[in-house]
Design a protein around this motif. Structure first.
Motif, mmCIF file in Angstrom:
data_model
loop_
_atom_site.group_PDB
_atom_site.id
_atom_site.type_symbol
_atom_site.label_atom_id
_atom_site.label_comp_id
_atom_site.label_asym_id
_atom_site.label_seq_id
_atom_site.Cartn_x
_atom_site.Cartn_y
_atom_site.Cartn_z
ATOM 1 N N GLY A 199 0.785 -1.234 0.000
ATOM 2 C CA GLY A 199 0.000 0.000 0.000
ATOM 3 C C GLY A 199 0.810 1.273 0.000
ATOM 4 O O GLY A 199 0.307 2.330 -0.377
ATOM 5 N N ALA A 200 2.082 1.203 0.413
ATOM 6 C CA ALA A 200 2.892 2.418 0.475
ATOM 7 C C ALA A 200 3.034 3.053 -0.906
ATOM 8 O O ALA A 200 2.972 4.277 -1.045
ATOM 9 C CB ALA A 200 4.268 2.108 1.059
ATOM 10 N N VAL A 250 -1.787 -9.708 7.768
ATOM 11 C CA VAL A 250 -1.802 -8.470 6.993
ATOM 12 C C VAL A 250 -1.407 -7.307 7.896
ATOM 13 O O VAL A 250 -2.080 -7.023 8.888
ATOM 14 C CB VAL A 250 -3.190 -8.211 6.376
ATOM 15 N N SER A 251 -0.322 -6.646 7.537
ATOM 16 C CA SER A 251 0.142 -5.475 8.291
ATOM 17 C C SER A 251 -0.532 -4.212 7.776
ATOM 18 O O SER A 251 -0.860 -4.104 6.590
ATOM 19 C CB SER A 251 1.661 -5.329 8.135
ATOM 20 N N SER A 252 -0.729 -3.264 8.658
ATOM 21 C CA SER A 252 -1.160 -1.937 8.216
ATOM 22 C C SER A 252 0.041 -1.230 7.582
ATOM 23 O O SER A 252 1.187 -1.651 7.726
ATOM 24 C CB SER A 252 -1.709 -1.125 9.395
ATOM 25 N N ILE A 253 -0.223 -0.159 6.846
ATOM 26 C CA ILE A 253 0.824 0.596 6.152
ATOM 27 C C ILE A 253 1.454 1.579 7.140
ATOM 28 O O ILE A 253 0.736 2.261 7.870
ATOM 29 C CB ILE A 253 0.233 1.366 4.960
ATOM 30 N N PRO A 254 2.781 1.677 7.177
ATOM 31 C CA PRO A 254 3.413 2.665 8.070
ATOM 32 C C PRO A 254 2.917 4.079 7.766
ATOM 33 O O PRO A 254 2.593 4.400 6.616
ATOM 34 C CB PRO A 254 4.906 2.518 7.760
ATOM 35 N N ASN A 255 2.871 4.902 8.783
ATOM 36 C CA ASN A 255 2.318 6.252 8.669
ATOM 37 C C ASN A 255 3.254 7.172 7.880
ATOM 38 O O ASN A 255 4.283 7.623 8.385
ATOM 39 C CB ASN A 255 2.080 6.819 10.076
ATOM 40 N N ILE A 256 2.867 7.453 6.632
ATOM 41 C CA ILE A 256 3.695 8.289 5.764
ATOM 42 C C ILE A 256 3.727 9.743 6.255
ATOM 43 O O ILE A 256 4.740 10.435 6.132
ATOM 44 C CB ILE A 256 3.170 8.233 4.308
ATOM 45 N N ALA A 262 -8.065 0.782 6.395
ATOM 46 C CA ALA A 262 -9.416 0.291 6.709
ATOM 47 C C ALA A 262 -9.798 -0.842 5.756
ATOM 48 O O ALA A 262 -10.400 -1.843 6.171
ATOM 49 C CB ALA A 262 -10.427 1.429 6.616
ATOM 50 N N VAL A 263 -9.434 -0.700 4.493
ATOM 51 C CA VAL A 263 -9.703 -1.748 3.500
ATOM 52 C C VAL A 263 -8.976 -3.038 3.882
ATOM 53 O O VAL A 263 -9.553 -4.134 3.814
ATOM 54 C CB VAL A 263 -9.272 -1.289 2.093
ATOM 55 N N LEU A 264 -7.722 -2.921 4.275
ATOM 56 C CA LEU A 264 -6.950 -4.106 4.679
ATOM 57 C C LEU A 264 -7.619 -4.809 5.853
ATOM 58 O O LEU A 264 -7.738 -6.044 5.876
ATOM 59 C CB LEU A 264 -5.524 -3.691 5.055
ATOM 60 N N GLU A 265 -8.064 -4.035 6.826
ATOM 61 C CA GLU A 265 -8.730 -4.593 8.008
ATOM 62 C C GLU A 265 -10.044 -5.271 7.629
ATOM 63 O O GLU A 265 -10.331 -6.403 8.033
ATOM 64 C CB GLU A 265 -8.992 -3.459 9.005
ATOM 65 N N GLN A 266 -10.858 -4.572 6.847
ATOM 66 C CA GLN A 266 -12.185 -5.080 6.476
ATOM 67 C C GLN A 266 -12.095 -6.318 5.587
ATOM 68 O O GLN A 266 -12.843 -7.282 5.775
ATOM 69 C CB GLN A 266 -12.969 -3.984 5.757
ATOM 70 N N GLY A 310 -3.853 -2.122 13.163
ATOM 71 C CA GLY A 310 -3.329 -0.762 13.031
ATOM 72 C C GLY A 310 -2.047 -0.505 13.795
ATOM 73 O O GLY A 310 -1.605 0.648 13.892
ATOM 74 N N ALA A 311 -1.412 -1.557 14.311
ATOM 75 C CA ALA A 311 -0.222 -1.380 15.154
ATOM 76 C C ALA A 311 0.946 -0.749 14.401
ATOM 77 O O ALA A 311 1.654 0.110 14.954
ATOM 78 C CB ALA A 311 0.205 -2.728 15.741
ATOM 79 N N VAL A 312 1.189 -1.159 13.169
ATOM 80 C CA VAL A 312 2.304 -0.590 12.405
ATOM 81 C C VAL A 312 2.028 0.870 12.060
ATOM 82 O O VAL A 312 2.897 1.738 12.201
ATOM 83 C CB VAL A 312 2.578 -1.419 11.131
ATOM 84 N N PHE A 313 0.826 1.170 11.632
ATOM 85 C CA PHE A 313 0.459 2.551 11.335
ATOM 86 C C PHE A 313 0.599 3.429 12.579
ATOM 87 O O PHE A 313 1.024 4.574 12.500
ATOM 88 C CB PHE A 313 -0.975 2.623 10.814
ATOM 89 N N GLY A 314 0.240 2.879 13.721
ATOM 90 C CA GLY A 314 0.270 3.648 14.964
ATOM 91 C C GLY A 314 1.624 3.686 15.655
ATOM 92 O O GLY A 314 1.782 4.407 16.651
ATOM 93 N N TYR A 315 2.608 2.930 15.137
ATOM 94 C CA TYR A 315 3.910 2.880 15.789
ATOM 95 C C TYR A 315 4.639 4.221 15.652
ATOM 96 O O TYR A 315 4.806 4.749 14.554
ATOM 97 C CB TYR A 315 4.767 1.761 15.191
ATOM 98 N N ALA A 316 5.077 4.778 16.758
ATOM 99 C CA ALA A 316 5.717 6.101 16.772
ATOM 100 C C ALA A 316 7.210 5.973 16.475
ATOM 101 O O ALA A 316 8.059 6.094 17.369
ATOM 102 C CB ALA A 316 5.497 6.776 18.118
#
Length: 267
Positions: free
Chosen positions: A119-120, A159-165, A213-217, A230-236
């Protein structure tokens, strides 16, 4: 006589209990795995010289003394039969449109465990107008998961979430070298272009949130699929988690942290 019979049966009973428990415990760990995704899973520009470094991948990597304990390396400790069966089907520059092809490769490899991080590149484009449409993204992800779901036995899919760009821009926006590299190499200009307004960056962030959201759903529609919530997206993450070669991809530390965060969610 009855007491003697009971005494003789006890060791036999213990043997069957142990024999019944141990294989079941080992069986829940896969004996093969495949990684699907893009340059993040190829560990592009992770360290030292430009290019792909799949041995340092958070998913299937097996590099020594790199500080990264990948999913493969963790599984190897739990299931020795997985040795040598860590297939990395990811491709640098890949978008979600490439995911069904990668999934088909995992099928041919007989993967019992599959990781997906995609997704990146669907959000990081040369301009905002070039970002993948949400429903198009959904179609590609669903096609890939459907292909994996048709395998018998079904693989475990993570399925991982996308890192927060947006966070990448926020962390490095005051770094002159990073800004120079982003501009010269035309990296993720939809988000990182110096001329972007706050509204434009928000638009890109909103599209990434929609993709996550699409990945999760979509994953939720399949029994053998789970996400990181959402852990990867939320990782600081911070600047040390980012490659100093391109100021975009994860560094060695970034790959190590990615492996840790995703492992906790997957297992």
């Amino acid at each position: 006589m009855r007491k003697v019979a009971r005494f003789l049966l006890l060791p036999l009973l213990f043997f069957f209990i142990v024999a019944g428990v141990q294989p079941a415990t080992a069986a829940r760990y896969p004996t093969s795995m495949a990684a699907l995704g893009d340059s993040i899973t190829q560990a592009t520009d992770v360290c030292c010289w430009y290019g792909n470094h799949p041995a340092q991948s958070w998913s299937t990597g097996n590099g020594r003394f790199d500080g990264i304990t990948s999913h493969y390396e963790r599984l190897l400790q739990l299931q020795p039969d997985i040795a040598g069966k860590n297939f990395n089907n990811s491709r640098s520059g890949a978008k979600a449109s490439d995911l069904p092809r990668q999934a088909q490769a995992a099928v041919s490899q007989g993967a019992e465990y599959v990781t997906i991080l995609i997704g990146a590149n669907d959000v990081c484009t040369s301009s905002i107008s070039g970002m993948t449409e949400v429903e198009t993204f959904r179609e590609h992800v669903n096609n890939a998961l459907q292909t994996l779901d048709q395998m018998r036995p079904r693989p475990q899919v993570f399925v991982s979430s996308i890192p927060n760009i947006y966070q990448l821009w926020s962390v490095l926006k005051d770094n002159e070298v990073a800004r120079l590299v982003w501009s010269a190499a035309q990296i993720c200009q939809s988000m990182l272009a110096s001329t972007n307004t706050p509204e434009m960056r928000q638009q890109v962030l909103d599209r990434e949130i929609a993709f996550n959201a699409v990945l999760e759903q979509t994953c939720a529609q399949y029994k053998s699929c789970r996400t990181d919530g959402g852990a990867v997206f939320g990782y600081a993450f911070n600047a040390s988690d980012v490659s100093r070669l391109d100021y975009f991809h994860p560094s060695l530390q970034g790959q190590a942290n990615l492996a840790e965060v995703t492992w906790k969610a997957a297992w």
